[in-house]
Design a protein around this motif. Structure first.
Motif, PDB file in Angstrom:
ATOM      1  N   PRO A  87      -4.556  25.470   8.800  1.00 41.59           N
ATOM      2  CA  PRO A  87      -5.768  26.028   8.171  1.00 41.59           C
ATOM      3  C   PRO A  87      -6.980  25.103   8.243  1.00 41.59           C
ATOM      4  O   PRO A  87      -8.111  25.566   8.153  1.00 41.59           O
ATOM      5  CB  PRO A  87      -5.327  26.241   6.716  1.00 41.59           C
ATOM      6  CG  PRO A  87      -3.854  26.402   6.784  1.00 41.59           C
ATOM      7  CD  PRO A  87      -3.404  25.478   7.876  1.00 41.59           C
ATOM      8  N   THR A 128     -16.538  38.807   8.811  1.00 40.26           N
ATOM      9  CA  THR A 128     -15.347  38.345   9.531  1.00 40.26           C
ATOM     10  C   THR A 128     -15.130  36.831   9.409  1.00 40.26           C
ATOM     11  O   THR A 128     -14.062  36.333   9.754  1.00 40.26           O
ATOM     12  CB  THR A 128     -15.471  38.693  11.027  1.00 40.26           C
ATOM     13  OG1 THR A 128     -16.705  38.157  11.526  1.00 40.26           O
ATOM     14  CG2 THR A 128     -15.439  40.201  11.228  1.00 40.26           C
ATOM     15  N   GLN A 130     -14.252  33.622   7.520  1.00 42.43           N
ATOM     16  CA  GLN A 130     -13.579  33.196   6.287  1.00 42.43           C
ATOM     17  C   GLN A 130     -14.171  31.908   5.728  1.00 42.43           C
ATOM     18  O   GLN A 130     -14.143  31.677   4.518  1.00 42.43           O
ATOM     19  CB  GLN A 130     -12.083  33.003   6.547  1.00 42.43           C
ATOM     20  CG  GLN A 130     -11.360  34.286   6.924  1.00 42.43           C
ATOM     21  CD  GLN A 130      -9.900  34.058   7.230  1.00 42.43           C
ATOM     22  OE1 GLN A 130      -9.449  32.924   7.435  1.00 42.43           O
ATOM     23  NE2 GLN A 130      -9.126  35.130   7.288  1.00 42.43           N
ATOM     24  N   LYS A 152     -12.571  28.399   1.979  1.00 38.87           N
ATOM     25  CA  LYS A 152     -12.478  29.655   2.719  1.00 38.87           C
ATOM     26  C   LYS A 152     -12.201  30.790   1.737  1.00 38.87           C
ATOM     27  O   LYS A 152     -11.655  30.564   0.649  1.00 38.87           O
ATOM     28  CB  LYS A 152     -11.336  29.606   3.739  1.00 38.87           C
ATOM     29  CG  LYS A 152     -11.509  28.621   4.868  1.00 38.87           C
ATOM     30  CD  LYS A 152     -10.320  28.729   5.814  1.00 38.87           C
ATOM     31  CE  LYS A 152     -10.438  27.772   6.981  1.00 38.87           C
ATOM     32  NZ  LYS A 152      -9.293  27.918   7.914  1.00 38.87           N
ATOM     33  N   GLU A 153     -12.547  31.999   2.143  1.00 39.58           N
ATOM     34  CA  GLU A 153     -12.186  33.194   1.383  1.00 39.58           C
ATOM     35  C   GLU A 153     -11.484  34.161   2.321  1.00 39.58           C
ATOM     36  O   GLU A 153     -11.992  34.474   3.400  1.00 39.58           O
ATOM     37  CB  GLU A 153     -13.425  33.847   0.757  1.00 39.58           C
ATOM     38  CG  GLU A 153     -13.950  33.092  -0.445  1.00 39.58           C
ATOM     39  CD  GLU A 153     -15.107  33.796  -1.130  1.00 39.58           C
ATOM     40  OE1 GLU A 153     -15.499  34.902  -0.679  1.00 39.58           O
ATOM     41  OE2 GLU A 153     -15.643  33.239  -2.094  1.00 39.58           O
ATOM     42  N   ILE A 154     -10.317  34.628   1.902  1.00 42.51           N
ATOM     43  CA  ILE A 154      -9.496  35.508   2.728  1.00 42.51           C
ATOM     44  C   ILE A 154      -9.239  36.797   1.962  1.00 42.51           C
ATOM     45  O   ILE A 154      -8.825  36.760   0.789  1.00 42.51           O
ATOM     46  CB  ILE A 154      -8.158  34.831   3.093  1.00 42.51           C
ATOM     47  CG1 ILE A 154      -8.427  33.520   3.842  1.00 42.51           C
ATOM     48  CG2 ILE A 154      -7.272  35.762   3.900  1.00 42.51           C
ATOM     49  CD1 ILE A 154      -7.204  32.639   4.029  1.00 42.51           C
ATOM     50  N   ASN A 155      -9.477  37.920   2.611  1.00 43.55           N
ATOM     51  CA  ASN A 155      -9.206  39.219   1.991  1.00 43.55           C
ATOM     52  C   ASN A 155      -7.920  39.774   2.585  1.00 43.55           C
ATOM     53  O   ASN A 155      -7.866  40.132   3.760  1.00 43.55           O
ATOM     54  CB  ASN A 155     -10.376  40.184   2.242  1.00 43.55           C
ATOM     55  CG  ASN A 155     -10.291  41.409   1.342  1.00 43.55           C
ATOM     56  OD1 ASN A 155      -9.222  41.962   1.124  1.00 43.55           O
ATOM     57  ND2 ASN A 155     -11.436  41.823   0.826  1.00 43.55           N
ATOM     58  N   LYS A 156      -6.870  39.816   1.768  1.00 48.10           N
ATOM     59  CA  LYS A 156      -5.579  40.325   2.230  1.00 48.10           C
ATOM     60  C   LYS A 156      -5.295  41.651   1.544  1.00 48.10           C
ATOM     61  O   LYS A 156      -4.952  41.692   0.355  1.00 48.10           O
ATOM     62  CB  LYS A 156      -4.457  39.327   1.913  1.00 48.10           C
ATOM     63  CG  LYS A 156      -4.419  38.129   2.835  1.00 48.10           C
ATOM     64  CD  LYS A 156      -3.132  37.350   2.650  1.00 48.10           C
ATOM     65  CE  LYS A 156      -2.997  36.262   3.703  1.00 48.10           C
ATOM     66  NZ  LYS A 156      -1.732  35.512   3.544  1.00 48.10           N
ATOM     67  N   GLN A 161      -8.400  35.972  -1.797  1.00 51.58           N
ATOM     68  CA  GLN A 161      -7.837  34.634  -1.948  1.00 51.58           C
ATOM     69  C   GLN A 161      -8.901  33.600  -1.605  1.00 51.58           C
ATOM     70  O   GLN A 161      -9.533  33.683  -0.549  1.00 51.58           O
ATOM     71  CB  GLN A 161      -6.630  34.433  -1.025  1.00 51.58           C
ATOM     72  CG  GLN A 161      -5.382  35.174  -1.459  1.00 51.58           C
ATOM     73  CD  GLN A 161      -4.184  34.820  -0.590  1.00 51.58           C
ATOM     74  OE1 GLN A 161      -4.318  34.514   0.588  1.00 51.58           O
ATOM     75  NE2 GLN A 161      -3.007  34.863  -1.178  1.00 51.58           N
ATOM     76  N   THR A 177      -4.491  27.530  -3.035  1.00 52.97           N
ATOM     77  CA  THR A 177      -4.749  28.962  -2.832  1.00 52.97           C
ATOM     78  C   THR A 177      -4.866  29.646  -4.186  1.00 52.97           C
ATOM     79  O   THR A 177      -3.936  29.607  -4.991  1.00 52.97           O
ATOM     80  CB  THR A 177      -3.619  29.609  -2.019  1.00 52.97           C
ATOM     81  OG1 THR A 177      -3.454  28.896  -0.788  1.00 52.97           O
ATOM     82  CG2 THR A 177      -3.927  31.072  -1.714  1.00 52.97           C
ATOM     83  N   THR A 179      -5.429  33.222  -5.913  1.00 54.08           N
ATOM     84  CA  THR A 179      -5.384  34.658  -5.659  1.00 54.08           C
ATOM     85  C   THR A 179      -5.876  35.410  -6.880  1.00 54.08           C
ATOM     86  O   THR A 179      -5.329  35.236  -7.982  1.00 54.08           O
ATOM     87  CB  THR A 179      -3.952  35.113  -5.304  1.00 54.08           C
ATOM     88  OG1 THR A 179      -3.478  34.335  -4.194  1.00 54.08           O
ATOM     89  CG2 THR A 179      -3.921  36.586  -4.933  1.00 54.08           C
TER      90      THR A 179
END
Length: 199
Positions: A87, A128, A130, A152-156, A161, A177, A179
């Motif tokens: 990562p 797009t 992150q 970072k920001e992650i959309n799952k 997250q 992390t 969430t």
């Protein structure tokens, strides 16, 4: 084991020293000045160099996992070091990729005794992407990186997250992390890989 800064960053640090001698107060450069005049610190290249050194050390890194108030630890195999740090390596953080999206602000933070290089979005980032921001902390006496911090920001599947990546030079790296789910307390998981046990 120390890794010295690239020459461009050394010049930056030298210039900041000169300013610090003339002005006792911490100085803050504008985003416009630093973005136009300087290259970004090559974060990904630096971390790759740290990884190469870590993989060649005669020690076994310890991975410490903290989740929901419980802590567990395991000794890591050499082949698992780079996958854990993956990562930190994507996207490639350098001037070429992000100079049009992020601005650099630099100042001497006397409270932590470090030159801080902060990189924040110039405007709204593409959905797009992150990567949201990052900081580089440099020891003003040794002219070496002390720490790197990346967000970072992650959309799952509609669940957000926030991933915080911290690299402590020559000692450890950590992935936190967070969430967030509607109606629930944030779930926080921390994974730390440590290879220097002197502290």
């Amino acid at each position: 084991m120390q890794i010295r800064l690239p020459s461009t960053v050394f010049i930056l640090v030298f210039l900041f020293f000169s300013c610090a001698e003339q002005k006792p107060q911490s100085s803050l450069k504008t985003s416009k000045d630093t973005t136009e005049d300087h290259s970004f610190f090559p974060v990904t290249e630096y971390i790759r160099g740290q990884l190469r050194e870590t993989e060649n050390l005669p020690v076994t890194p310890l991975k410490i996992i903290t989740h929901n108030g419980k802590q567990d630890s395991i000794w890591m195999k050499k082949e698992n070091i780079r996958p854990f740090a993956e990562p930190f390596l994507h996207p490639e953080i350098d001037t070429t990729n992000f100079k049009n999206l992020f601005s650099e602000k630099s100042f001497l933070d006397q409270t932590i005794n470090a030159f801080t290089f902060s990189y924040d979005p110039i405007e709204k980032l593409p959905d797009t992407l992150q990567l949201k921001r990052w900081d580089v902390y440099i020891d003003p006496k040794k002219n070496m990186v002390k720490r790197i911090y990346i967000v970072k920001e992650i959309n799952k599947n509609g669940i957000l997250q926030t991933v915080q990546l911290t690299w402590k030079a020559n000692q450890w790296c950590k992935i936190t992390t967070i969430t967030d789910q509607p109606g629930k307390q944030p779930d926080i998981k921390e994974e730390l890989m440590k290879w220097d046990f002197s502290e």
